[in-house]
Design a protein around this motif. Sequence first.
Motif, mmCIF file in Angstrom:
data_model
loop_
_atom_site.group_PDB
_atom_site.id
_atom_site.type_symbol
_atom_site.label_atom_id
_atom_site.label_comp_id
_atom_site.label_asym_id
_atom_site.label_seq_id
_atom_site.Cartn_x
_atom_site.Cartn_y
_atom_site.Cartn_z
ATOM 1 N N GLU A 1 0.832 -1.210 0.000
ATOM 2 C CA GLU A 1 0.000 0.000 0.000
ATOM 3 C C GLU A 1 0.866 1.259 0.000
ATOM 4 O O GLU A 1 0.550 2.238 -0.684
ATOM 5 C CB GLU A 1 -0.924 -0.007 1.211
ATOM 6 C CG GLU A 1 -2.007 -1.067 1.130
ATOM 7 C CD GLU A 1 -2.766 -1.235 2.427
ATOM 8 O OE1 GLU A 1 -2.515 -0.480 3.389
ATOM 9 O OE2 GLU A 1 -3.616 -2.149 2.482
ATOM 10 N N THR A 2 1.948 1.231 0.749
ATOM 11 C CA THR A 2 2.840 2.393 0.803
ATOM 12 C C THR A 2 3.480 2.647 -0.557
ATOM 13 O O THR A 2 3.525 3.793 -1.024
ATOM 14 C CB THR A 2 3.920 2.186 1.873
ATOM 15 O OG1 THR A 2 3.289 1.955 3.139
ATOM 16 C CG2 THR A 2 4.832 3.402 1.974
ATOM 17 N N ILE B 1 3.194 5.931 -3.306
ATOM 18 C CA ILE B 1 4.346 6.639 -3.879
ATOM 19 C C ILE B 1 4.138 6.834 -5.370
ATOM 20 O O ILE B 1 4.437 7.887 -5.929
ATOM 21 C CB ILE B 1 5.651 5.869 -3.597
ATOM 22 C CG1 ILE B 1 5.978 5.937 -2.124
ATOM 23 C CG2 ILE B 1 6.793 6.416 -4.423
ATOM 24 C CD1 ILE B 1 7.129 5.040 -1.690
ATOM 25 N N ASP B 2 3.610 5.819 -6.040
ATOM 26 C CA ASP B 2 3.351 5.915 -7.482
ATOM 27 C C ASP B 2 2.317 6.990 -7.787
ATOM 28 O O ASP B 2 2.338 7.563 -8.864
ATOM 29 C CB ASP B 2 2.869 4.579 -8.036
ATOM 30 C CG ASP B 2 3.984 3.552 -8.103
ATOM 31 O OD1 ASP B 2 5.159 3.953 -8.032
ATOM 32 O OD2 ASP B 2 3.671 2.345 -8.208
ATOM 33 N N GLN B 3 1.400 7.250 -6.858
ATOM 34 C CA GLN B 3 0.340 8.221 -7.078
ATOM 35 C C GLN B 3 0.795 9.648 -6.824
ATOM 36 O O GLN B 3 0.150 10.590 -7.251
ATOM 37 C CB GLN B 3 -0.869 7.911 -6.193
ATOM 38 C CG GLN B 3 -1.500 6.585 -6.518
ATOM 39 C CD GLN B 3 -2.536 6.181 -5.488
ATOM 40 O OE1 GLN B 3 -2.760 6.893 -4.513
ATOM 41 N NE2 GLN B 3 -3.162 5.042 -5.686
#
Length: 75
Positions: free
Chosen positions: A67-68, A72-74
């Motif tokens: 989830e973390t 980061i990708d978002q």
Amino acid sequence: MTAPRPGPPPGPRPGPPSGVRPAPVEEVGEASHPAVDAAVLGMANAEALAPADQIAQYEAAYETLRETLATIDQA
């Protein structure tokens, strides 16, 4: 009969070529993320747990890390 698991072939793993030195490790200072730090600590503490509880701890850490990384990708 089950198929063998994919992965590297058994036997010694090759090292770097002769004369090649690894790059120095660079300190990143205080760069950390609270959720990642908690997941890593949970995995380290799982060693003292019963095997079934270790699996649950590793799965929880995996979900936290997944989830973390997704957030980061978002960003």
